[in-house]
Design a protein around this motif. Structure first.
Motif, PDB file in Angstrom:
ATOM      1  N   SER A 204     -12.211  -6.938  -8.251  1.00  0.00           N
ATOM      2  CA  SER A 204     -11.632  -5.683  -8.739  1.00  0.00           C
ATOM      3  C   SER A 204     -10.456  -5.906  -9.680  1.00  0.00           C
ATOM      4  CB  SER A 204     -11.157  -4.837  -7.548  1.00  0.00           C
ATOM      5  OG  SER A 204     -10.168  -5.534  -6.817  1.00  0.00           O
TER       6      SER A 204
ATOM      7  N   GLU B 286      -7.686   6.157  -3.379  1.00  0.00           N
ATOM      8  CA  GLU B 286      -7.905   6.003  -4.820  1.00  0.00           C
ATOM      9  C   GLU B 286      -7.150   4.769  -5.287  1.00  0.00           C
ATOM     10  OE1 GLU B 286      -7.251   8.457  -9.016  1.00  0.00           O
ATOM     11  OE2 GLU B 286      -6.934   9.447  -7.084  1.00  0.00           O
ATOM     12  N   ARG B 287      -7.877   3.800  -5.841  1.00  0.00           N
ATOM     13  CA  ARG B 287      -7.273   2.532  -6.220  1.00  0.00           C
ATOM     14  C   ARG B 287      -6.755   2.565  -7.659  1.00  0.00           C
ATOM     15  NH1 ARG B 287     -10.697  -2.527  -3.860  1.00  0.00           N
ATOM     16  NH2 ARG B 287     -10.902  -1.824  -1.701  1.00  0.00           N
TER      17      ARG B 287
ATOM     18  N   THR C  51      -6.200  -2.731 -11.709  1.00  0.00           N
ATOM     19  CA  THR C  51      -5.423  -3.891 -11.294  1.00  0.00           C
ATOM     20  C   THR C  51      -5.635  -5.074 -12.237  1.00  0.00           C
ATOM     21  OG1 THR C  51      -5.639  -3.197  -8.981  1.00  0.00           O
ATOM     22  CG2 THR C  51      -4.925  -5.455  -9.372  1.00  0.00           C
TER      23      THR C  51
ATOM     24  N   LEU D  35      -5.061  -2.625  -1.283  1.00  0.00           N
ATOM     25  CA  LEU D  35      -5.953  -1.687  -1.971  1.00  0.00           C
ATOM     26  C   LEU D  35      -6.959  -1.071  -0.999  1.00  0.00           C
ATOM     27  CD1 LEU D  35      -6.633  -3.648  -5.295  1.00  0.00           C
ATOM     28  CD2 LEU D  35      -5.081  -1.712  -4.945  1.00  0.00           C
ATOM     29  N   ASP D  36      -7.375  -1.831   0.010  1.00  0.00           N
ATOM     30  CA  ASP D  36      -8.328  -1.321   0.995  1.00  0.00           C
ATOM     31  C   ASP D  36      -7.748  -0.159   1.803  1.00  0.00           C
ATOM     32  OD1 ASP D  36     -10.322  -3.042   0.254  1.00  0.00           O
ATOM     33  OD2 ASP D  36      -9.910  -4.519   1.825  1.00  0.00           O
TER      34      ASP D  36
ATOM     35  N   ALA E   9       0.832  -1.205   0.000  1.00  0.00           N
ATOM     36  CA  ALA E   9       0.000   0.000   0.000  1.00  0.00           C
ATOM     37  C   ALA E   9       0.868   1.256   0.000  1.00  0.00           C
ATOM     38  CB  ALA E   9      -0.927  -0.005   1.210  1.00  0.00           C
TER      39      ALA E   9
ATOM     40  N   LEU F  58      -6.025   2.245   0.513  1.00  0.00           N
ATOM     41  CA  LEU F  58      -5.863   3.404  -0.361  1.00  0.00           C
ATOM     42  C   LEU F  58      -7.188   4.116  -0.582  1.00  0.00           C
ATOM     43  CD1 LEU F  58      -3.567   1.816  -3.098  1.00  0.00           C
ATOM     44  CD2 LEU F  58      -2.864   3.081  -1.058  1.00  0.00           C
TER      45      LEU F  58
END
Length: 317
Positions: A141, A127-128, A131, A122-123, A97, A125
């Protein structure tokens, strides 16, 4: 070796030229790939990355093991005008992250079997990044790397960049704190490739064995040198299975063996149990830390035809 302006010029030229597109470029996981096949897959992935918003200067984090997918991802990113950010695939969620946020990643290409770690990173962040995964994951995702490449049309030409544009951000280990990203331009990396090729006296006939992670700068340069030369890279996921590596040196007629002191210590210990001899190897190169003086004699016995280069370097160099 032809003069290069940009890091990805060599693959584009070799993959398109009638005289080199059918030449063997890579052996990975027991599969052989030509320069033409590598160029085609990289062009297709470049299209997919462009469709997902990757533009000139965008960072693409590649968290893959030494594999066909990793090599394709490196050149596809460069074809988009993007910046490669290679990290070890087993990086923990918290650090992943941090690296995604610190680099400002637009996209992430990761190992599907590490889906839980990727999801946890990702959780964290706001803004992802978009991926891709190398195999199906439990999360919704991510897109499948293989399906994306198969379904995309090859990009017509690389996005125009200049030699002073960023090509890569190589992160240091962070032994004195959080990892630091070292910014490398196309110009600086092309210069390094040329310097290494000249210093090591390499040619297009080389068969280079890479057991070093591509996320490690000297591991990455084995790939870049190979493509620049039009030689062949034999890519192994790690040095974990020594018997497999020793067999690969023989069966693939390896000529260049790059390593670090811990790898050479393992080889010397194995040689004391059962003598090892590899006459095909003509270059043994060391980096990461200084090669101990007392290693040299043993390495000369294991590789009787090889020049031994006692190198070491820092990512920051």
């Amino acid at each position: 070796m032809t003069a290069l302006r940009l890091l990805h010029d060599a693959l584009w030229e070799r993959g398109e030229a009638a005289g080199s597109r059918t030449r063997l470029a890579l052996v990975a996981d027991g599969q052989s790939y030509t320069f033409g096949e590598l160029l085609d897959s990289a062009r297709r992935l470049a299209t997919a990355l462009r469709e997902r918003g990757v533009r000139r200067g965008d960072r693409v984090v590649i968290a893959l093991e030494n594999s066909w997918a990793c090599v394709v991802s490196i050149y596809a990113t460069l074809f988009t005008g993007g910046v490669i950010v290679l990290i070890h695939p087993q990086t923990r969620a918290e650090k992943l992250a941090f690296l995604l946020q610190d680099s400002g990643a637009r996209a992430l290409i990761a190992e599907g079997r590490h889906g839980a770690v990727v999801a946890a990173a990702l959780d964290r962040l706001g803004e992802r990044p978009t991926t891709l995964a190398t195999e199906p994951t439990d999360g919704s995702s991510t897109d499948s790397f293989e399906a994306v490449v198969a379904g995309a049309a090859p990009v017509a030409a690389p996005v125009r960049v200049i030699p002073l544009d960023l090509a890569a951000i190589l992160y240091t280990s962070g032994s004195t704190g959080t990892p630091k990203g070292v910014m490398q331009t196309h110009q600086s990396m092309v210069f390094t490739v040329g310097s290494l090729v000249e210093y090591l006296r390499l040619s297009a006939t080389e068969r280079i064995l890479c057991v070093l992670p591509l996320s490690f700068d000297y591991g990455l340069y084995q790939l870049l040198m190979t493509v620049a030369l039009g030689a062949c890279l034999v890519l192994e996921r790690s040095f974990t299975f020594l018997g497999q590596i020793l067999e690969r040196i023989s069966t693939e007629s390896i000529t260049v063996f790059p390593g670090v002191p811990t790898i050479f210590a393992t080889l010397l210990a194995a040689d004391r149990r059962t003598p090892l001899r590899f006459a095909s190897v003509t270059r043994v190169t060391n980096t990461a830390a200084a090669l101990p003086d007392d290693f040299v004699g043993g390495l000369r016995e294991i590789f009787p035809q090889a020049l031994i280069y006692r190198m070491y370097g820092l990512t920051e160099c």
